[in-house]
Write an enzyme that holds these catalytic residues in place. Structure first.
Site, PDB file in Angstrom:
ATOM      1  N   ALA A  93      49.797  44.385  24.360  1.00 31.79           N
ATOM      2  CA  ALA A  93      48.903  44.710  23.248  1.00 31.79           C
ATOM      3  C   ALA A  93      47.484  44.968  23.728  1.00 31.79           C
ATOM      4  O   ALA A  93      46.523  44.759  23.004  1.00 31.79           O
ATOM      5  CB  ALA A  93      48.915  43.579  22.223  1.00 31.79           C
ATOM      6  N   GLY A  94      47.334  45.418  24.966  1.00 35.54           N
ATOM      7  CA  GLY A  94      46.018  45.826  25.453  1.00 35.54           C
ATOM      8  C   GLY A  94      45.685  47.214  24.920  1.00 35.54           C
ATOM      9  O   GLY A  94      46.287  47.699  23.953  1.00 35.54           O
ATOM     10  N   ASP A  97      54.883  42.021  34.660  1.00 37.31           N
ATOM     11  CA  ASP A  97      56.171  41.878  33.967  1.00 37.31           C
ATOM     12  C   ASP A  97      56.855  43.236  33.734  1.00 37.31           C
ATOM     13  O   ASP A  97      58.030  43.408  34.049  1.00 37.31           O
ATOM     14  CB  ASP A  97      55.990  41.191  32.600  1.00 37.31           C
ATOM     15  N   GLN A 102      43.855  48.330  44.619  1.00 32.12           N
ATOM     16  CA  GLN A 102      42.398  48.427  44.688  1.00 32.12           C
ATOM     17  C   GLN A 102      41.760  47.048  44.813  1.00 32.12           C
ATOM     18  O   GLN A 102      42.092  46.134  44.059  1.00 32.12           O
ATOM     19  CB  GLN A 102      41.864  49.102  43.425  1.00 32.12           C
ATOM     20  N   LEU A 149      34.725  39.091  38.299  1.00 34.88           N
ATOM     21  CA  LEU A 149      34.227  40.442  38.557  1.00 34.88           C
ATOM     22  C   LEU A 149      32.735  40.576  38.268  1.00 34.88           C
ATOM     23  O   LEU A 149      32.255  40.146  37.228  1.00 34.88           O
ATOM     24  CB  LEU A 149      34.996  41.418  37.670  1.00 34.88           C
ATOM     25  N   THR A 157      30.442  43.614  37.617  1.00 33.41           N
ATOM     26  CA  THR A 157      30.708  45.020  37.286  1.00 33.41           C
ATOM     27  C   THR A 157      30.049  46.005  38.248  1.00 33.41           C
ATOM     28  O   THR A 157      28.932  45.789  38.727  1.00 33.41           O
ATOM     29  CB  THR A 157      30.274  45.354  35.847  1.00 33.41           C
ATOM     30  N   ARG A 217      35.179  52.607  45.340  1.00 35.80           N
ATOM     31  CA  ARG A 217      35.430  51.186  45.581  1.00 35.80           C
ATOM     32  C   ARG A 217      36.102  50.906  46.912  1.00 35.80           C
ATOM     33  O   ARG A 217      35.796  49.907  47.568  1.00 35.80           O
ATOM     34  CB  ARG A 217      36.307  50.641  44.452  1.00 35.80           C
ATOM     35  N   GLU A 234      47.732  50.534  33.191  1.00 35.76           N
ATOM     36  CA  GLU A 234      47.799  50.146  34.603  1.00 35.76           C
ATOM     37  C   GLU A 234      49.231  49.988  35.109  1.00 35.76           C
ATOM     38  O   GLU A 234      49.504  50.238  36.284  1.00 35.76           O
ATOM     39  CB  GLU A 234      47.030  48.830  34.836  1.00 35.76           C
ATOM     40  N   SER A 270      39.837  53.865  34.266  1.00 35.06           N
ATOM     41  CA  SER A 270      41.022  53.139  33.800  1.00 35.06           C
ATOM     42  C   SER A 270      41.026  52.994  32.290  1.00 35.06           C
ATOM     43  O   SER A 270      42.079  53.109  31.654  1.00 35.06           O
ATOM     44  CB  SER A 270      41.127  51.770  34.465  1.00 35.06           C
ATOM     45  N   LEU A 271      39.861  52.758  31.680  1.00 41.53           N
ATOM     46  CA  LEU A 271      39.828  52.698  30.212  1.00 41.53           C
ATOM     47  C   LEU A 271      40.262  54.051  29.653  1.00 41.53           C
ATOM     48  O   LEU A 271      41.025  54.134  28.692  1.00 41.53           O
ATOM     49  CB  LEU A 271      38.426  52.332  29.716  1.00 41.53           C
TER      50      LEU A 271
END
Lengths: 555, 252
Positions: free
Chosen positions: A14-15, A209, A228, A240, A242, A274, A363, A379-380
């Protein structure tokens, strides 16, 4: 008790990717989002920095695509990267239309800032809460659309019948009941598997999972060796810091007070991609120019109190809470930590896997737009673009396919497995296996790799798998049995760790985040291709090239 | 021998239970969650506790430490040297097991708040000055510690009369959005029960994200309700669409 509920589409996770997918399912279809936590606990909310989109008149989506492809060290499928970057402005304005508050420019438009490897400041952001701001918006939309969310249901396997998806098997955490959810289509959006590493920015729930379940169902996993490592995490718990901090202009210093990025990326310096910054920091540390405790310093002081407190409020709070350091007056210690998996469930550019009815996004999927290295603030974007794609495809699939009967034997098998591990708890508890796995991966399958280290890792992981087969749990109860959940997650992580390591051994070149000391160069002749793994072994696929011929990657 | 910390953790469920003591070695910079993990790993594998991000992002690990609502992951143990650390689940919500409380009521309330309604087409033009105050509300991680401490919900169990501080923040987020066309003031005055709050600021004190809930969300919303319902001039011109606000604040 084993209940069976029927849906058209089940979204696992549910992300952002899962919620975006669910919103795209035709409203007249029966859809449920299944999450092992309350939805708002998903890791998407932790994303700080931004979401890339070429919305400035001076910018072009083609440039965004090129930066993404170059950032990927040319392993991204270029048609997929183009689809994502062309869709990006629409995504940003859709979110603004639904209520996301982005930070503003003085003229009132959406503000954008620099991010690693981008040739133009194109990361739209909501202070340093971009993930949370976007997530709140999608969560509100899911309420408006009255989407069913099954909270604290832990999905443990994908059910198949007659060569297509039949639903999922899950455990209701509150009662311990094994539940079958029959569905014509399943969308996997379970995020990454950072928990296989000891040093990771990922939370506890990121145990891969969905990737492991897909693999066990025979669906290939792609490019799993590309992990990464985020350059800037707080040593100790690896919280993290940012990339937005460097985007705002923060400096990296070694023990000799050198801005060492000069040696590694003279043009982009601290805002190089990165993989490059992480390797630079690791090199400084291993050559004795780091500090005791394996870190370098991130200096924000020259940015001033206003920027630190307002645009970087979270890291201000973190540094104070966890290290007692005030970044207005003192630099922050940072070291690289596992952050993101470029690889995942192999999908086409619309989120479809090889198993009819099964889709993946976010992801946990490898479309692949990130190739060998993901750029910050992509990624967003990935979750929202490909979550939507998966939703569109799943709706269409359900319209054309009547579905297959749910294999009820899957439920019995799961119930038997639970009884077995409860009984096995008197032998070895799984906890030590999990800890050894995480240490092994951090030590031997990290930023720099070579044959001896990877071979050792593979041997250890396989030995841990053997021990796991005999291990069990202590908690004999049914209600909120986290011992059982963690046991099952450990099994997922062991499967995935093996694939990551096998892939890293086979890829005898250095590309993006995969840096082999024994093969320091990129080798396009042999390795400009994707590795796909199934339980039957490896097969390779070519990389899709549209407009951008592979070149040396320099910043 | 390293220093030890004594944790006294509630073990039990809705039928009852008691605190059980565990001893854990103290290491520098340790937070309460680290100690609870030690207990879970070595002494009580069946201890139920929700946690996830270990970095105050996810809002999972809210509990009461020596009676104060706090995040387990953001509370340092060096604040409690020499004391027994009592850890109990949030008391305002029904207990399920050990430190796990049933917070689902909050998500039922979330469903009642009408979503953002754009008043103009995108792209919006807005000033940073105008969105700053909403960005403060983005800091909310929905740990529900404010709901736990709110005496309207906790002592008076008035969950049917007041949405609680978290949802005042949520409604303020929409109400203050420069491009929102919705009007939640009638809901605030009635169903949401804003008048139940008597500004004791307990919610602001416990917020682990330092959101000034009372000053920046609740009081401005109260002003809007007052403007619309109690301003005599407005009352004169107001159509008799909605009844006057009701509900008395309760004393804490």
């Amino acid at each position: 008790m084993e209940i069976l509920q029927h849906f058209d589409v089940i979204v696992v996770g549910a992300g952002l990717a899962g919620m975006r997918a669910a919103l795209e399912i035709d409203p007249d279809l029966r859809v449920a989002v299944v999450s092992k936590v309350y939805p708002v606990r998903s890791h998407s909310v932790a994303a700080q920095g931004g979401i890339n989109a070429a919305i400035d008149p001076e910018d072009k989506w083609q440039d965004h695509a090129f930066d993404t492809i170059k950032g990927s060290d040319y392993l991204a499928d270029q048609d997929a990267a183009e689809l994502m970057c062309e869709d990006a402005p629409r995504v940003v304005y859709e979110m603004e239309h639904w209520g996301t508050i982005f930070s503003r420019r003085p003229d009132g438009r959406i503000a954008q800032r620099s991010f690693g490897g981008q040739g133009y400041p194109r990361a739209c952001y909501a202070a340093d809460k971009t993930g949370r701001a976007l997530y709140q918006t999608l969560f509100e939309q899911s309420i408006r659309r009255q989407i069913t969310v099954l909270k604290e249901f832990f999905v443990v396997s994908i059910a198949t019948a007659h060569g297509q998806v039949a639903g999922v098997v899950c455990i209701e955490i509150r009662t311990g009941t094994v539940v079958g959810l029959a569905a014509k289509s399943v969308i996997i959006a379970t995020g990454g598997a950072g928990m296989m590493y000891a040093r990771t920015t990922n939370p506890y729930i990121n145990s891969g999972d969905g990737m492991a379940m897909a693999y066990r169902a025979g669906v290939p996993l792609k490019d799993m060796e590309f992990i990464q490592f985020h350059p800037t995490t707080l040593p100790g718990m690896n919280v993290l810091i940012t990339e937005g901090a460097r985007g705002e202009g923060a400096y990296l210093y070694n023990r000799d007070h050198e801005r060492f990025m000069e040696r590694y990326a003279p043009k982009l310096m601290e805002v190089a991609p990165r993989d490059i910054v992480s390797r630079a920091i690791e090199t400084e540390i291993s050559e004795g120019r780091g500090f005791d405790g394996d870190y370098v310093l991130l200096d924000l002081r020259h940015l001033g109190e206003n920027i630190i407190k307002h645009r970087l409020s979270e890291i201000y709070d973190f540094a104070l809470t966890y290290k007692g350091i005030n970044p207005i007056y003192e630099p922050i210690p940072v070291q690289p930590g596992q952050h993101y998996m470029m690889g995942g469930i192999a999908t086409d550019k619309h989120g479809a896997t090889e198993l009819p009815g099964l889709y993946a996004a976010g992801e946990c999927a490898a479309v692949s737009v990130h190739g060998a290295n993901r750029l910050g603030a992509n990624s967003l974007l990935d979750t929202l673009v490909f979550g939507r794609q998966a939703g569109i495809q799943a709706s269409q699939f359900v319209r054309k396919n009547p579905g297959v009967d749910f294999p009820s034997a899957d439920l019995t098998r799961q119930q038997d497995m639970i009884s077995r591990v409860k009984a096995a708890g008197r032998r070895e508890p799984y906890g030590a296996i999990r800890r050894e796995l995480r240490e092994t991966m951090t030590q031997y399958v990290g930023t720099f790799r070579d044959e001896p280290r990877l071979t050792k890792a593979l041997k250890t992981v396989r030995a841990l798998q053997d021990r796991y087969a005999e291990a069990g749990i202590q908690d004999q109860g049914d209600v909120f049995n986290y011992d059982l959940l963690a046991y099952i997650e450990t099994g997922f992580l062991l499967d995935l760790a093996e694939i990551v390591t096998v892939g890293a051994l086979a890829r005898k070149e250095s590309r993006g985040a995969h840096a082999r000391i024994d093969y320091p160069d990129r080798d396009d002749a042999q390795f400009l291709r994707h590795f796909l793994f199934t339980p039957d072994g490896r097969r390779d696929e070519p990389v899709v090239i549209t407009h951008y011929q592979p070149k040396e990657r320099k910043y | 021998m390293s220093e030890e910390i004594v944790l006294s953790i509630f073990r039990g469920d809705a039928a009852g239970g008691q605190e059980v003591e565990y001893r854990v070695p103290l290491t520098p910079g340790m937070v309460v969650l680290d100690a609870v993990h030690q207990v879970q790993a070595h002494q009580a594998q069946d201890l139920a506790v929700r946690w996830n991000c270990k970095a105050a992002h996810c809002g999972s690990c809210g509990a009461e430490i020596n009676g104060h609502p706090k995040l387990l992951c953001k509370t340092r143990l060096d604040d409690y040297v020499g004391e027994t650390v009592h850890i109990r689940p949030m008391q305002t919500f029904p207990i399920i097991k050990d430190l796990v409380a049933d917070v689902s009521w909050n998500f039922e309330v979330a469903k009642k708040v009408p979503a953002f309604q754009p008043s103009v087409p995108v792209p919006f033009k807005m000033q940073q000055f105008d969105v700053d105050r909403i960005q403060e509300f983005h800091h909310c991680i929905e740990c529900f510690l404010c709901q736990d401490v709110c005496h309207v919900l906790r002592d008076h169990n008035a969950k049917d009369q007041y949405f609680g501080p978290r949802f005042m923040v949520k409604m303020a987020e929409f109400e203050m959005h420069p491009r929102d066309g919705g009007d939640r003031v009638p809901m605030l005055a009635h169903e949401a029960g804003l008048n139940m709050c008597n500004v004791t600021k307990c919610c602001t004190e416990v917020c682990p994200q330092h959101i000034r809930i009372t000053d920046n969300a609740i009081i401005p919303l109260k002003e809007r309700v007052a403007d619309q319902y109690w301003d005599p001039l407005r009352a004169l011109f107001r159509k008799k669409k909605a009844p006057a606000a009701t509900g008395q604040s309760v004393q804490g």
